[in-house]
Write a protein that holds these residues in place. Structure first.
Motif, PDB file in Angstrom:
ATOM      1  N   VAL A 184      42.645  45.402  44.592  1.00  0.00           N
ATOM      2  CA  VAL A 184      44.309  45.254  45.069  1.00  0.00           C
ATOM      3  C   VAL A 184      44.472  45.644  46.433  1.00  0.00           C
ATOM      4  O   VAL A 184      43.453  46.224  47.108  1.00  0.00           O
ATOM      5  N   GLU A 240      52.543  46.046  41.073  1.00  0.00           N
ATOM      6  CA  GLU A 240      53.574  47.119  40.970  1.00  0.00           C
ATOM      7  C   GLU A 240      54.258  47.197  42.266  1.00  0.00           C
ATOM      8  O   GLU A 240      53.768  46.577  43.275  1.00  0.00           O
ATOM      9  N   GLU A 255      46.536  48.275  52.844  1.00  0.00           N
ATOM     10  CA  GLU A 255      45.269  49.073  52.493  1.00  0.00           C
ATOM     11  C   GLU A 255      44.531  48.258  51.272  1.00  0.00           C
ATOM     12  O   GLU A 255      45.097  47.746  50.407  1.00  0.00           O
ATOM     13  N   VAL A 286      56.839  49.634  49.121  1.00  0.00           N
ATOM     14  CA  VAL A 286      55.622  49.341  48.915  1.00  0.00           C
ATOM     15  C   VAL A 286      55.468  48.414  47.625  1.00  0.00           C
ATOM     16  O   VAL A 286      56.137  48.355  46.826  1.00  0.00           O
ATOM     17  N   THR A 321      51.953  46.595  45.486  1.00  0.00           N
ATOM     18  CA  THR A 321      50.657  46.653  44.961  1.00  0.00           C
ATOM     19  C   THR A 321      50.526  45.203  44.349  1.00  0.00           C
ATOM     20  O   THR A 321      51.258  44.772  43.527  1.00  0.00           O
ATOM     21  N   ILE A 330      47.629  47.175  48.619  1.00  0.00           N
ATOM     22  CA  ILE A 330      48.567  47.903  48.865  1.00  0.00           C
ATOM     23  C   ILE A 330      49.477  47.760  50.099  1.00  0.00           C
ATOM     24  O   ILE A 330      48.903  47.876  51.252  1.00  0.00           O
ATOM     25  N   LYS A 331      50.696  46.901  50.116  1.00  0.00           N
ATOM     26  CA  LYS A 331      51.412  46.765  51.306  1.00  0.00           C
ATOM     27  C   LYS A 331      52.556  47.507  51.380  1.00  0.00           C
ATOM     28  O   LYS A 331      53.544  47.739  50.651  1.00  0.00           O
ATOM     29  N   ARG A 332      52.679  48.458  52.582  1.00  0.00           N
ATOM     30  CA  ARG A 332      53.694  49.219  53.213  1.00  0.00           C
ATOM     31  C   ARG A 332      54.379  48.532  54.132  1.00  0.00           C
ATOM     32  O   ARG A 332      53.734  48.253  55.220  1.00  0.00           O
ATOM     33  N   SER A 371      47.289  41.791  43.681  1.00  0.00           N
ATOM     34  CA  SER A 371      45.847  41.615  43.577  1.00  0.00           C
ATOM     35  C   SER A 371      45.209  41.063  44.869  1.00  0.00           C
ATOM     36  O   SER A 371      45.882  40.829  45.739  1.00  0.00           O
ATOM     37  N   ARG A 372      44.164  41.268  45.104  1.00  0.00           N
ATOM     38  CA  ARG A 372      43.233  41.248  46.153  1.00  0.00           C
ATOM     39  C   ARG A 372      42.484  39.793  46.292  1.00  0.00           C
ATOM     40  O   ARG A 372      41.634  39.788  45.082  1.00  0.00           O
TER      41      ARG A 372
END
Length: 272
Positions: free
Chosen positions: A16, A52, A11, A61, A63, A18-20, A65-66
């Motif tokens: 940021v 995090e 996502e 999961v 999170t 978010i990697k699942r 930085s992008r």
């Protein structure tokens, strides 16, 4: 989003990612979080900053930085980009060995690779009747039957932290800062620097675009013995992909027609 080959869902937020994880049987979330945390301390700015994590969630999961920029895969890397990639790799590989030794070994490394390539060769995969392909196969099998691959499994140099994945999609070019950053650390760990460089230079993704391997290696501070090891690891990685590109090979569906012949030429060049 993720496709059927992905090991994660992403996502993308404004600042940021978010990697699942879709799979985590090799400890991928823990490996990635450990690497990002270590890099934030010892090489800040080289990789995403960890924000995090819920490492034991279902799914796990992270999170982070992008980062700005676009991947090198699918592009024709310029001299400037190749120099920036070398600078990024040099910086990564200069993290003190005492720090690197606190990491788990990467799941993909010299001993595993040698065993895998020999296993594939022993299966005598169907590579068709093209004379060029057959010459490449014979050159590779002859080398695999020597002691040279076994010598690669003993590393006389200090270990480095590595991605253990040479996919050029893992190298992100920032047009504004004119630098390379590294992403996707789920298979990372302690590894052999020469093996890591073999991965970068001979991963099959190099055929999707171009990146001058000789120019990249010329930018790196390699001792003569280490340079020879890099060359042999290039042989090993190139041969691994070659053996999987037959009509029924696992790498064939992901690559365009003619990839086997192009890879055969690469193998012969490295064994020439």
């Amino acid at each position: 989003m993720a496709d059927r080959f992905s090991t994660h869902h992403l996502e993308l937020g404004d600042s940021v990612v978010i990697k699942r994880y879709a799979s985590w049987n090799r400890g991928e979330p823990h490996r990635e979080w450990t690497a990002l945390t270590l890099l934030a301390e010892h090489a800040p700015g080289l990789a995403p900053t960890p924000v995090e994590a819920a490492l034991d969630g279902d799914p796990p999961v992270i999170t982070m930085s992008r980062l700005p920029g676009h991947v090198l895969r699918g592009t024709h890397a310029t001299d400037e980009q190749i120099g920036a990639l070398a600078a990024a790799l040099n910086r990564l590989h200069r993290i003190p060995a005492a720090v690197v030794r606190t990491l788990q070994p990467a799941p993909w490394g010299p001993a595993v690779a040698v065993d895998k390539v020999r296993t594939w060769a022993d299966k005598q995969p169907d590579l068709g009747d093209d004379p060029l392909v057959r010459r490449a196969y014979q050159a590779g099998v002859s080398w695999l039957s020597s002691t040279a691959p076994d010598e690669l499994t003993v590393n006389p140099f200090p270990p480095v932290i590595g991605l253990a994945d040479g996919n050029h999609a893992n190298y992100l070019w920032d047009d504004h800062e004119r630098r390379i950053r590294l992403v996707d650390w789920e298979d990372s760990g302690r590894n052999d620097r020469a093996f890591e460089l073999g991965e970068v230079t001979e991963h099959i993704s190099r055929l999707d675009g171009s990146l001058d391997a000789e120019e990249l290696l010329a930018h790196l501070d390699l001792a003569p013995q280490e340079a020879r090891r890099v060359h042999d690891f290039r042989r090993l990685i190139a041969l691994m992909w070659f053996l999987q590109l037959g009509p029924d090979g696992p790498a064939t569906p992901h690559n365009p027609a003619g990839t086997l012949e192009r890879q055969a030429r690469s193998v012969l060049r490295l064994f020439g």
